[in-house]
Design a protein around this motif. Structure first.
Motif, PDB file in Angstrom:
ATOM      1  N   HIS A 164      -3.212  12.895  16.243  1.00 18.55           N
ATOM      2  CA  HIS A 164      -4.555  12.334  16.100  1.00 18.55           C
ATOM      3  C   HIS A 164      -5.614  13.423  16.002  1.00 18.55           C
ATOM      4  N   LEU A 165      -6.492  13.255  15.031  1.00 17.93           N
ATOM      5  CA  LEU A 165      -7.663  14.113  14.912  1.00 17.93           C
ATOM      6  C   LEU A 165      -8.879  13.211  15.074  1.00 17.93           C
ATOM      7  N   SER A 166     -10.030  13.780  15.434  1.00 20.98           N
ATOM      8  CA  SER A 166     -11.203  12.902  15.472  1.00 20.98           C
ATOM      9  C   SER A 166     -11.870  12.835  14.096  1.00 20.98           C
ATOM     10  N   LEU A 216      -2.172  -7.064   2.545  1.00 21.70           N
ATOM     11  CA  LEU A 216      -3.088  -7.993   1.886  1.00 21.70           C
ATOM     12  C   LEU A 216      -4.236  -8.322   2.843  1.00 21.70           C
ATOM     13  N   ARG A 217      -5.392  -8.640   2.263  1.00 22.73           N
ATOM     14  CA  ARG A 217      -6.584  -8.937   3.073  1.00 22.73           C
ATOM     15  C   ARG A 217      -6.805 -10.441   3.109  1.00 22.73           C
ATOM     16  N   GLU A 218      -7.334 -10.920   4.214  1.00 22.73           N
ATOM     17  CA  GLU A 218      -7.659 -12.349   4.299  1.00 22.73           C
ATOM     18  C   GLU A 218      -8.761 -12.642   3.295  1.00 22.73           C
ATOM     19  N   LEU A 264      -7.184   8.930   2.413  1.00 24.24           N
ATOM     20  CA  LEU A 264      -7.068   8.436   1.045  1.00 24.24           C
ATOM     21  C   LEU A 264      -6.890   6.922   1.148  1.00 24.24           C
ATOM     22  N   GLU A 265      -7.761   6.182   0.491  1.00 25.77           N
ATOM     23  CA  GLU A 265      -7.663   4.722   0.569  1.00 25.77           C
ATOM     24  C   GLU A 265      -7.668   4.117  -0.833  1.00 25.77           C
ATOM     25  N   ALA A 266      -6.945   3.042  -0.971  1.00 26.17           N
ATOM     26  CA  ALA A 266      -6.817   2.393  -2.273  1.00 26.17           C
ATOM     27  C   ALA A 266      -6.903   0.885  -2.072  1.00 26.17           C
ATOM     28  N   VAL A 290     -14.240  -1.006  11.399  1.00 29.64           N
ATOM     29  CA  VAL A 290     -13.108  -1.583  10.675  1.00 29.64           C
ATOM     30  C   VAL A 290     -11.889  -1.620  11.579  1.00 29.64           C
ATOM     31  N   GLU A 291     -11.724  -0.549  12.346  1.00 31.15           N
ATOM     32  CA  GLU A 291     -10.489  -0.396  13.106  1.00 31.15           C
ATOM     33  C   GLU A 291     -10.705  -0.507  14.613  1.00 31.15           C
ATOM     34  N   GLY A 292     -11.665  -1.348  15.030  1.00 31.45           N
ATOM     35  CA  GLY A 292     -11.851  -1.573  16.461  1.00 31.45           C
ATOM     36  C   GLY A 292     -12.915  -0.680  17.056  1.00 31.45           C
ATOM     37  N   GLN A 305     -14.929   4.740  10.022  1.00 28.13           N
ATOM     38  CA  GLN A 305     -13.512   4.839  10.438  1.00 28.13           C
ATOM     39  C   GLN A 305     -12.590   4.656   9.248  1.00 28.13           C
ATOM     40  N   SER A 306     -13.109   4.015   8.218  1.00 29.78           N
ATOM     41  CA  SER A 306     -12.292   3.681   7.052  1.00 29.78           C
ATOM     42  C   SER A 306     -13.235   3.154   5.983  1.00 29.78           C
ATOM     43  N   ALA A 307     -12.938   3.484   4.731  1.00 27.61           N
ATOM     44  CA  ALA A 307     -13.780   3.039   3.619  1.00 27.61           C
ATOM     45  C   ALA A 307     -13.384   1.648   3.135  1.00 27.61           C
ATOM     46  N   GLN A 308     -12.396   1.072   3.780  1.00 25.10           N
ATOM     47  CA  GLN A 308     -11.772  -0.151   3.264  1.00 25.10           C
ATOM     48  C   GLN A 308     -12.750  -1.242   2.829  1.00 25.10           C
ATOM     49  N   LEU A 309     -13.728  -1.572   3.703  1.00 28.92           N
ATOM     50  CA  LEU A 309     -14.601  -2.702   3.386  1.00 28.92           C
ATOM     51  C   LEU A 309     -15.394  -2.431   2.109  1.00 28.92           C
ATOM     52  N   PHE A 338     -13.520   8.997  10.733  1.00 33.88           N
ATOM     53  CA  PHE A 338     -13.773   9.520  12.080  1.00 33.88           C
ATOM     54  C   PHE A 338     -13.242   8.548  13.125  1.00 33.88           C
ATOM     55  N   ARG A 339     -12.582   9.087  14.110  1.00 35.34           N
ATOM     56  CA  ARG A 339     -12.084   8.251  15.205  1.00 35.34           C
ATOM     57  C   ARG A 339     -12.329   8.989  16.514  1.00 35.34           C
ATOM     58  N   ALA A 340     -13.053   8.342  17.404  1.00 38.64           N
ATOM     59  CA  ALA A 340     -13.287   8.943  18.721  1.00 38.64           C
ATOM     60  C   ALA A 340     -12.042   8.721  19.577  1.00 38.64           C
ATOM     61  N   LEU A 396      -4.058   6.144   3.672  1.00 40.81           N
ATOM     62  CA  LEU A 396      -3.065   7.195   3.904  1.00 40.81           C
ATOM     63  C   LEU A 396      -3.756   8.390   4.557  1.00 40.81           C
ATOM     64  N   GLY A 397      -3.243   8.830   5.688  1.00 37.96           N
ATOM     65  CA  GLY A 397      -3.824   9.998   6.370  1.00 37.96           C
ATOM     66  C   GLY A 397      -3.256  11.276   5.770  1.00 37.96           C
ATOM     67  N   ILE A 398      -4.128  12.073   5.144  1.00 37.67           N
ATOM     68  CA  ILE A 398      -3.662  13.295   4.468  1.00 37.67           C
ATOM     69  C   ILE A 398      -2.971  14.240   5.455  1.00 37.67           C
ATOM     70  N   GLY A 439       6.866   9.344  11.844  1.00 35.21           N
ATOM     71  CA  GLY A 439       6.123   8.118  12.128  1.00 35.21           C
ATOM     72  C   GLY A 439       4.990   7.811  11.159  1.00 35.21           C
ATOM     73  N   GLU A 440       4.093   6.928  11.586  1.00 33.68           N
ATOM     74  CA  GLU A 440       3.088   6.318  10.691  1.00 33.68           C
ATOM     75  C   GLU A 440       2.317   7.308   9.825  1.00 33.68           C
ATOM     76  N   ILE A 441       2.327   7.058   8.523  1.00 29.65           N
ATOM     77  CA  ILE A 441       1.445   7.817   7.620  1.00 29.65           C
ATOM     78  C   ILE A 441       0.513   6.911   6.810  1.00 29.65           C
ATOM     79  N   THR A 442       0.878   5.636   6.648  1.00 31.33           N
ATOM     80  CA  THR A 442      -0.075   4.717   6.007  1.00 31.33           C
ATOM     81  C   THR A 442      -0.100   3.377   6.748  1.00 31.33           C
ATOM     82  N   SER A 443      -1.215   2.674   6.576  1.00 33.64           N
ATOM     83  CA  SER A 443      -1.326   1.280   7.015  1.00 33.64           C
ATOM     84  C   SER A 443      -2.000   0.514   5.904  1.00 33.64           C
ATOM     85  N   GLY A 444      -1.538  -0.688   5.665  1.00 31.29           N
ATOM     86  CA  GLY A 444      -2.194  -1.472   4.625  1.00 31.29           C
ATOM     87  C   GLY A 444      -1.624  -2.861   4.549  1.00 31.29           C
TER      88      GLY A 444
HETATM   89  O1  4AD Z   1      -3.944   2.784  10.298  1.00 37.69           O
HETATM   90  P1  4AD Z   1      -5.396   3.007  10.027  1.00 37.69           P
HETATM   91  O2  4AD Z   1      -6.308   2.959  11.161  1.00 37.69           O
HETATM   92  O3  4AD Z   1      -5.793   1.942   8.914  1.00 37.69           O
HETATM   93  C1  4AD Z   1      -7.028   1.862   8.347  1.00 37.69           C
HETATM   94  O4  4AD Z   1      -7.990   2.551   8.628  1.00 37.69           O
HETATM   95  C2  4AD Z   1      -7.136   0.886   7.204  1.00 37.69           C
HETATM   96  N1  4AD Z   1      -8.488   0.314   7.189  1.00 37.69           N
HETATM   97  C3  4AD Z   1      -6.822   1.608   5.920  1.00 37.69           C
HETATM   98  C4  4AD Z   1      -6.893   0.733   4.690  1.00 37.69           C
HETATM   99  O5  4AD Z   1      -6.157  -0.224   4.598  1.00 37.69           O
HETATM  100  N2  4AD Z   1      -7.759   1.053   3.752  1.00 37.69           N
HETATM  101  O6  4AD Z   1      -5.554   4.407   9.294  1.00 37.69           O
HETATM  102  C5  4AD Z   1      -4.868   4.642   8.086  1.00 37.69           C
HETATM  103  C6  4AD Z   1      -4.098   5.937   8.180  1.00 37.69           C
HETATM  104  C7  4AD Z   1      -3.039   5.962   9.266  1.00 37.69           C
HETATM  105  O7  4AD Z   1      -1.834   5.384   8.819  1.00 37.69           O
HETATM  106  C8  4AD Z   1      -2.899   7.451   9.518  1.00 37.69           C
HETATM  107  O8  4AD Z   1      -2.103   8.040   8.523  1.00 37.69           O
HETATM  108  C9  4AD Z   1      -4.315   7.939   9.346  1.00 37.69           C
HETATM  109  O9  4AD Z   1      -4.979   7.001   8.536  1.00 37.69           O
HETATM  110  N3  4AD Z   1      -5.002   8.059  10.637  1.00 37.69           N
HETATM  111  C10 4AD Z   1      -5.212   9.216  11.279  1.00 37.69           C
HETATM  112  N4  4AD Z   1      -4.879  10.482  10.978  1.00 37.69           N
HETATM  113  C11 4AD Z   1      -5.229  11.460  11.842  1.00 37.69           C
HETATM  114  N5  4AD Z   1      -5.910  11.228  12.989  1.00 37.69           N
HETATM  115  C12 4AD Z   1      -6.270   9.975  13.334  1.00 37.69           C
HETATM  116  N6  4AD Z   1      -6.970   9.778  14.452  1.00 37.69           N
HETATM  117  C13 4AD Z   1      -5.916   8.906  12.465  1.00 37.69           C
HETATM  118  N7  4AD Z   1      -6.117   7.567  12.496  1.00 37.69           N
HETATM  119  C14 4AD Z   1      -5.554   7.080  11.372  1.00 37.69           C
END
Ligand code: 4AD
Ligand code: MG
Length: 433
Positions: free
Chosen positions: A211-213, A362-364, A218-220, A158-160, A178-182, A201-203, A403-405, A355-360
């Protein structure tokens, strides 16, 4: 019957005999009497006084049961109550070589994390973390969003591709999600607004303080929403949760010496476009490293940790940055119909430099647009046919966020290192304990 320490530190108990049990947090042996600090399984402590001959063999972290009478004595630490012990049960005499003490290094605390989680600081953090999860869930329950549980073993990125963990899957391969979005996007057709709380999970091959791996994500996702609706949901969710958590965990924040006034009155969140953010950074002479040398930040550059820090360090409220250039956002971001170069996406940046705590966003929802963008990102279409079906059969305008907890906790705990927000952090250099 055994009491909790927090219950007996109460004037009603003065002069009463009680039984309590826990671990020896500290011990000071004097000629006549020994003074123990007993810690129970909730992390609360109380002083116990025994005649010294009874405590000869006791060691730090031994697990014991105590029977004695509650006294008020203003010399007693942590609230002025103590128990004058009579009976003593020993469950386990801890080995004398307990590896952690008052001056243990950060590295050793990570090495012995399975023991370090007993420190009162970590206990307070874990309680705050638990309350945070509870109030986030409460918000979704109260607002009638369905909780779903997405798969963790997946075939789609999802995220590259650069941060995917790949593993053997029978005679084939799979990735850790990497994300439950899809999957959330697939569920909105039958449940409407949905959300999930699952590990992502992110390598991450870089060592950073945010950053954590493995992180808790939390996704909505919801059908029929606008970008403004999504921002409102996040503002409401985050501000109400933070306000409930600081109320419920007042003592824990106090113990951690966190000034919770910095977490009050955090609405309305402020807003700026990506272009405004770049202009602001340029006015502050912010530079990025490009091909080995610094140059002023330009429209089209990613906002990294330092840029986000500069944007938020003097803000008391979180800031939404909206309308990113499409080329720095993933394939699924919806094109802004008023500007083909930009997407209807938003990141939320926490104040005070976090800094960044959420990303989101509209979807194509258009099949042709989406396929084109996926081709540009080199995504193998056979693994995404199921996802494209969502655009073939009754596609609707929709959007969501992640949202990254630990990111949220890092902000409300005012802690630099994200590893402090989670009991067993996973990073590039740590998978054990
Ligand atoms: O910005 P990210 O990569 O966006 C997504 O994964 C979307 N698909 C989410 C969605 O729209 N359903 O990750 C979302 C959030 C980031 O803003 C950050 O808070 C957290 O997840 N995050 C991490 N937290 C800790 N360690 C990492 N390596 C993180 N990567 C993302
Ligand atoms: Mg992001």
């Amino acid at each position: 019957m055994y009491f909790r320490i927090s219950d007996i530190k109460n004037s009603d108990f003065i002069g009463k005999e009680v039984s309590i049990r826990g671990w020896i947090h500290r011990i000071r042996k004097q000629k006549e009497n020994s003074f123990l600090l007993l810690r129970d399984e909730r992390g609360d402590v109380i002083q116990i006084v025994y005649p010294s001959f009874k405590t000869d063999n006791l060691t730090i972290e031994s697990s014991i049961g105590v029977k004695g009478v509650v006294h008020k004595d203003k010399r007693a630490p942590e609230g002025g109550y103590e128990v004058r012990g009579s009976d003593l049960d020993i469950y386990n005499l801890s080995q004398i070589d307990y590896p952690l003490g008052e001056y243990t290094s950060i590295d050793l605390l990570l090495e012995y994390r399975h023991l370090a989680i007993r420190t009162r600081r970590m206990t307070m953090i874990s309680k705050i973390r638990s309350s945070l999860l509870r109030y986030l869930r409460d918000w979704f329950v109260y607002n009638d969003w369905f909780e779903i549980t997405p798969p963790i073993l997946v075939r789609s990125s999802v995220e590259g591709g650069s941060t995917l963990f790949k593993l053997n899957y029978f005679n084939d391969f799979a990735f850790l999600s990497q994300s439950a979005q899809l999957y959330l996007e697939a569920m909105i057709f039958s449940l409407g607004p949905v959300w999930s709380l699952s590990p992502s999970f992110r390598a991450e091959k870089s060592r950073t303080v945010r950053h954590l791996s493995e992180f808790l994500h939390l996704e909505a996702e919801s059908p029929w929403v606008t970008l403004a609706d999504l921002l409102k949901v996040q503002e409401d969710l985050i501000s109400s949760t933070v306000s409930n958590v600081i109320k419920e965990r007042k003592n824990e924040f106090e113990f951690l010496r966190i000034d919770t006034s910095k977490l009050e009155n955090i609405t309305p969140f402020s807003r700026m476009t990506y272009r405004e953010a770049i202009d602001l950074l340029r006015n502050k002479d912010f530079k990025v490293v490009y091909k080995g040398s610094p140059r002023p930040i330009e429209y089209g550059d990613d906002l990294g940790i330092d840029a986000e820090k500069l944007l938020t360090e003097n803000s008391h409220v979180p800031i939404f940055v909206t309308n990113y250039p499409l080329k720095i956002k993933p394939f699924y971001v919806k094109v802004d119909p008023n500007n083909e170069e930009e997407g209807l996406a938003a990141d939320l940046l926490a104040p005070y430099g976090f800094g960044e705590i959420t990303s989101g966003g509209l979807r194509e929802s258009n099949l042709q647009q989406l396929t084109k963008r996926m081709m540009l990102e080199g995504l193998v279409s056979s693994d995404y046919e199921w996802y494209l079906d969502l655009r073939r059969y009754g596609s609707v305008p929709h959007g969501g966020f992640g949202l990254g907890i630990e990111r949220l906790l890092r902000w409300i705990l005012f802690m630099t290192d994200i590893k402090d927000t989670v009991p067993f952090p996973r990073t590039m250099s740590r998978i054990n304990p």
